[in-house]
Enzyme design. Sequence first.
Site, PDB file in Angstrom:
ATOM      1  N   TYR A  91      -2.148  -2.027  10.012  1.00  0.00           N
ATOM      2  CA  TYR A  91      -2.153  -2.105   8.554  1.00  0.00           C
ATOM      3  C   TYR A  91      -0.839  -1.584   7.980  1.00  0.00           C
ATOM      4  O   TYR A  91      -0.229  -2.212   7.113  1.00  0.00           O
ATOM      5  CB  TYR A  91      -3.337  -1.285   8.031  1.00  0.00           C
ATOM      6  CG  TYR A  91      -3.518  -1.289   6.534  1.00  0.00           C
ATOM      7  CD1 TYR A  91      -4.169  -2.339   5.892  1.00  0.00           C
ATOM      8  CD2 TYR A  91      -3.075  -0.221   5.757  1.00  0.00           C
ATOM      9  CE1 TYR A  91      -4.364  -2.327   4.523  1.00  0.00           C
ATOM     10  CE2 TYR A  91      -3.268  -0.210   4.391  1.00  0.00           C
ATOM     11  CZ  TYR A  91      -3.914  -1.261   3.772  1.00  0.00           C
ATOM     12  OH  TYR A  91      -4.100  -1.251   2.416  1.00  0.00           O
TER      13      TYR A  91
ATOM     14  N   SER B 237       0.849  -1.186   0.000  1.00  0.00           N
ATOM     15  CA  SER B 237       0.000   0.000   0.000  1.00  0.00           C
ATOM     16  C   SER B 237       0.887   1.239   0.000  1.00  0.00           C
ATOM     17  O   SER B 237       2.043   1.185   0.441  1.00  0.00           O
ATOM     18  CB  SER B 237      -0.893   0.006   1.247  1.00  0.00           C
ATOM     19  OG  SER B 237      -1.538   1.248   1.420  1.00  0.00           O
TER      20      SER B 237
END
Length: 253
Positions: free
Chosen positions: A154, A141
Amino acid sequence: MRLRGKVALITGGTSGIGSATAIRFAEEGAAVALTGRNVERGEQVLKEIVANGGEALFIRSDVRRSDDCRRAVDETLQRFGKIDVLFNNAGVFHPKSVPDCTEEEWDETIDSSLKGAFLMSKYALPSMIRQGSGSIIHTSSGWGILGGDKAAAYCAAKGGLIVMAKAMAIDHGRDGIRVNCVCPGDVLTPMLPDDAAKRGMAWEDYAAGAADRPLGRIGTAEDIATAVLYLASDESSFVTGAALVVDGGGVAG
């Protein structure tokens, strides 16, 4: 037909980026094995691929479990005889800071993304080493590069994937195996409205913020699938250890 004759194994393949990539790979000539926990969604993706003339296999599997990962690899090899591409795409997201994140949420996030990629790679690599070729792609990401708000677990998982890909690229380059990451920004998948709801934000406000980047829009699952296709294909034959950012300029801005 950039993947003609190749076999791809995709985790988290039942929705969003995973299903879009599975469908795109099949269109490009690959036989596709896709895994996930939701049988109904998995069967829907499988039917779509087969209806369009592709060859596919759905394997119910939880990447947090070693036995499931081993079985997913074994069933793919039994059905198709090899694995040319491994796309480690499974993951979850809990919008929590460190004090707010429970131990269970931390473990689920790390295990789904980072541990899952480790386990799937561990069991897929021996067959790739034997055949002397392979491409492994992890879904990281933009927040694995820069970090983000209320996303500690995350960001830890996605940042870990980038450095793990670099280490794997060093270890297995001489085996003919390339390892890279794709780093999406905000992409219109079921995870995005779910994040908005968990943050208590109206979708209109959330979507406007997500589109506030140089290209002025939210990404699509197909945008990311195209980038993954590049990393999976021979067009990226000299690319390994890379983190390909596909976010409309969010990290740049």
